[in-house]
Design a protein around this motif. Structure first.
Motif, PDB file in Angstrom:
ATOM      1  N   GLU A   1     -18.567  34.035  60.480  1.00 54.56           N
ATOM      2  CA  GLU A   1     -17.987  35.519  60.037  1.00 54.56           C
ATOM      3  C   GLU A   1     -17.196  35.934  60.796  1.00 54.56           C
TER       4      GLU A   1
ATOM      5  N   TYR B   1     -30.894  41.508  61.458  1.00 53.21           N
ATOM      6  CA  TYR B   1     -29.886  41.243  62.308  1.00 53.21           C
ATOM      7  C   TYR B   1     -30.025  41.440  63.822  1.00 53.21           C
TER       8      TYR B   1
ATOM      9  N   VAL C   1     -21.063  37.669  63.125  1.00 55.44           N
ATOM     10  CA  VAL C   1     -19.822  38.172  64.079  1.00 55.44           C
ATOM     11  C   VAL C   1     -19.485  37.131  65.141  1.00 55.44           C
TER      12      VAL C   1
ATOM     13  N   ASP D   1     -31.871  46.743  62.175  1.00 60.53           N
ATOM     14  CA  ASP D   1     -30.688  46.393  61.334  1.00 60.53           C
ATOM     15  C   ASP D   1     -31.110  45.203  60.219  1.00 60.53           C
TER      16      ASP D   1
ATOM     17  N   PHE E   1     -21.459  50.780  65.022  1.00 63.30           N
ATOM     18  CA  PHE E   1     -22.456  51.530  64.254  1.00 63.30           C
ATOM     19  C   PHE E   1     -22.240  53.226  64.536  1.00 63.30           C
TER      20      PHE E   1
ATOM     21  N   ARG F   1     -26.998  46.183  48.424  1.00 66.69           N
ATOM     22  CA  ARG F   1     -28.292  45.331  48.778  1.00 66.69           C
ATOM     23  C   ARG F   1     -29.452  45.752  47.979  1.00 66.69           C
TER      24      ARG F   1
ATOM     25  N   GLN G   1     -29.785  46.328  69.516  1.00 66.16           N
ATOM     26  CA  GLN G   1     -29.056  44.950  69.359  1.00 66.16           C
ATOM     27  C   GLN G   1     -28.225  44.722  70.590  1.00 66.16           C
TER      28      GLN G   1
ATOM     29  N   ARG H   1     -24.367  29.963  58.773  1.00 65.17           N
ATOM     30  CA  ARG H   1     -23.225  31.031  58.762  1.00 65.17           C
ATOM     31  C   ARG H   1     -23.472  31.895  60.251  1.00 65.17           C
TER      32      ARG H   1
ATOM     33  N   PHE I   1     -23.286  46.763  68.305  1.00 63.82           N
ATOM     34  CA  PHE I   1     -23.654  47.525  67.192  1.00 63.82           C
ATOM     35  C   PHE I   1     -24.837  48.180  67.400  1.00 63.82           C
TER      36      PHE I   1
ATOM     37  N   HIS J   1     -26.166  38.828  69.398  1.00 64.80           N
ATOM     38  CA  HIS J   1     -26.969  39.745  69.790  1.00 64.80           C
ATOM     39  C   HIS J   1     -28.429  39.548  69.633  1.00 64.80           C
TER      40      HIS J   1
ATOM     41  N   HIS K   1     -23.187  41.233  51.889  1.00 60.64           N
ATOM     42  CA  HIS K   1     -24.259  42.202  51.881  1.00 60.64           C
ATOM     43  C   HIS K   1     -23.775  43.705  52.889  1.00 60.64           C
ATOM     44  N   ASP K   2     -22.453  43.531  53.186  1.00 58.67           N
ATOM     45  CA  ASP K   2     -21.831  44.713  54.142  1.00 58.67           C
ATOM     46  C   ASP K   2     -20.782  45.262  53.387  1.00 58.67           C
TER      47      ASP K   2
HETATM   48  C1  GLC Z   1     -22.866  41.063  60.567  1.00 55.45           C
HETATM   49  C2  GLC Z   1     -23.644  41.205  59.539  1.00 55.45           C
HETATM   50  C3  GLC Z   1     -24.066  42.657  59.399  1.00 55.45           C
HETATM   51  C4  GLC Z   1     -24.661  43.159  60.542  1.00 55.45           C
HETATM   52  C5  GLC Z   1     -23.942  42.918  61.841  1.00 55.45           C
HETATM   53  C6  GLC Z   1     -24.639  43.074  63.257  1.00 55.45           C
HETATM   54  O1  GLC Z   1     -21.595  41.762  60.297  1.00 55.45           O
HETATM   55  O2  GLC Z   1     -23.121  40.842  58.282  1.00 55.45           O
HETATM   56  O3  GLC Z   1     -25.051  42.999  58.446  1.00 55.45           O
HETATM   57  O4  GLC Z   1     -25.318  44.667  60.555  1.00 55.45           O
HETATM   58  O5  GLC Z   1     -23.324  41.751  61.762  1.00 55.45           O
HETATM   59  O6  GLC Z   1     -25.460  42.068  63.455  1.00 55.45           O
END
Ligand code: GLC
Ligand code: MG
Length: 535
Positions: free
Chosen positions: A266, A66, A204, A63, A148, A394, A171, A201, A167, A106, A327-328
């Protein structure tokens, strides 16, 4: 002075860098830390105060960072720890703060903690993750869904149990009810704080604690077939549990072992639930990200309502913040259209609260079309064809008209926008009224007028496509008028007050113009007015 320093994140403007796509320095088509160092002068020229880096830690990149396999290292594709030390020193020398991404929910399935946990049911790290026995029919322990796609539970043949992953299966979620997990991540925070990073930052953050009984999530009565499958269920039991606030207060405590650091969370939740993340007595995150503008209908009335709802929901003393892109989510210039992108910029930089810019939005970068064989995002791979792919926001930063847009000497890891030869930093810096120069002017004005930072937000009634508000403090007042429409509009002087002058127009051609009677706005124009200075 000290007070000033403690307040930096309230006054500051944040800028998110997606390191893979900002600047490549070693010709592998992937951005890196040395590349970021090279571009710090650009960021100081732009005028931002703090840079947040998406994850730079060792990762199998399932990911794209992440999924972390070592919380206190640097992924070789980004460089070395020496490069990081050089980056933080250079950033601080340029007066920039540096914020890292903390991903505590995670790890990667390649993290040594998970490898240990998986090795046997009685391994001391087993409880660091979330393991459950199969349901009586052998299936997953409950109905929770991965964001996901598919079940959120992966079966581990060897030990006969499932582990939870909100996710990707690569992860696995950490068990935040386990004290050792908390302490391990707090030590990770201290490691980077000691290196001088100015805050985190937190990825999640509303996911950290899950229901202790793992009850089934209820179905979502509003689910639409064109939405990603995990939205079939509400996340009542898998996210946003009350106990998460204890964890966040602990994290805040860790940041406060050091001076002047900031904790950003976030959080994708409705406003009334979002504001709980400021914590009791504001002991939670200083800035729970406010993503309301990412999904709003782009109209003056809709945005006006969001601002009002947010201002009203904020607990006393809580500091607001606003985000237009990350970025999401699809690029703002594509969501609102290129003609409205300057209006969106003026909104972001004149609202009450800390703005966070997403790299490239300042040059009007658009969502880039990604051909099927170019898809890299695992979300798009798992849930294809309904437009969830995140690769398009991205793509590499467009620095110049050179080959590969000055991003790299090699073909970049994601395709470049087709229009990069005209839409790039070099050409837009040279173009007087470009969106980039508008961003610079807005940032400079925000710095010059304290009311844009510390002033109150006062909505002013307006009609149709015009959004109108004042920012006022003891030092002065500014009036902001934004035309969300593609036709001209006007605002009467009774609404804006008399004897104003234009401080800035999104079209960059009206500075100093006196406004005595009616304020005329052209199509897609925003203006900032201030009291006319008699000379
Ligand atoms: C957050 C990140 C995202 C990532 C997800 C899982 O939402 O911004 O890019 O895929 O977490 O870590
Ligand atoms: Mg590189």
């Amino acid at each position: 002075m000290d007070q000033d320093n403690r307040d930096w994140w309230r006054r500051g403007i944040f800028y998110q860098v997606y390191p893979r796509s900002f600047q490549d320095s070693d010709g592998d088509g992937v951005g890196d830390l040395k590349g970021i160092i090279k571009r710090l002068p650009y960021l100081t020229r732009l005028g931002v105060d703090a840079v947040w880096l998406s994850p730079i830690f060792p990762s199998p990149m399932a990911d794209f960072g992440y999924d972390i396999s070592d919380y206190t290292g640097i992924d070789p594709s980004f460089g070395t720890m020496e490069d990081f030390d050089a980056l933080i020193a250079a950033a601080h020398d340029s007066g920039l703060k540096l914020i890292l991404d903390l991903v505590p929910n995670h790890t990667s399935d390649q993290h040594p903690w998970f490898i240990e946990a998986k090795s046997s049911r009685d391994n001391p790290k087993r409880d660091w993750y979330i393991w459950r026995d199969p349901a009586p029919d052998g299936g997953p322990p409950n109905n929770w869904l991965s964001e996901f796609g598919g079940s959120a539970w992966a079966y581990d043949e060897a030990s006969g149990q499932y582990y939870y992953h909100a996710f990707l299966a690569q992860q696995p979620d950490l068990n935040w009810r386990n004290r050792e997990v908390r302490d391990a991540i707090y030590d990770v925070m201290r490691f980077w704080l000691r290196k001088g990073v100015d805050g985190f930052r937190v990825d999640v953050i509303w996911h950290l604690i899950k229901d202790a009984e793992f009850r089934d999530n209820p179905t979502n009565p509003h689910y639409r077939a064109d939405r990603p499958p995990h939205e079939k269920l509400l996340t009542q039991y898998s996210t946003d549990q009350l106990e998460v606030h204890t964890v966040i207060t602990e994290m805040r405590g860790v940041t406060e072992e050091f001076d002047n650091r900031v904790l950003i969370g976030e959080i994708y939740l409705p406003l009334h639930r979002l504001v709980a993340y400021y914590g009791n007595d504001l002991r939670g995150a200083q800035m729970p990200f406010n993503f309301a503008l990412l999904s709003t209908l782009w109209s003056a009335r809709a945005v006006e309502m969001i601002i009002a709802d947010y201002e009203k929901a904020l607990p006393p003393g809580a500091w607001p913040n606003w985000v237009l892109g990350n970025h999401d989510r699809p690029r703002v210039a594509s969501r609102v259209g290129p003609a409205q992108a300057p209006v969106a910029a003026m909104l972001l930089l004149t609202l009450r609260g800390t703005p966070t810019l997403y790299y490239g939005d300042e040059i009007g970068m658009r969502q880039v079309a990604i051909a099927p064989d170019q898809v890299r995002d695992p979300f798009e791979k798992n849930v294809p064809d309904i437009g969830v792919g995140r690769d398009g926001c991205r793509t590499p930063m467009q620095w110049s008209a050179e080959r590969h847009a000055g991003f790299s000497t090699a073909p970049p890891w994601l395709p470049l926008a087709q229009d990069f030869a005209s839409d790039n930093v070099a050409s837009l810096e040279a173009e007087r009224a470009s969106i980039l120069n508008l961003y610079k002017a807005l940032i400079a004005l925000r710095r010059r007028l304290p009311q844009l930072v510390h002033g109150s937000y006062e909505p002013v009634a307006a009609h149709g496509d015009v959004l109108l508000y004042r920012r006022r403090n003891t030092e002065g007042v500014a009036v902001i008028a934004l035309n969300f429409g593609a036709v001209a509009a006007s605002v009467s002087s009774s609404a804006i007050g008399f004897s104003n002058e234009v401080l800035l127009s999104t079209l960059m051609d009206r500075q100093g113009e006196k406004v005595e009677g009616v304020l005329d706005l052209r199509a897609n124009e925003g203006v900032i007015l201030g009291p006319h200075q008699d000379d």
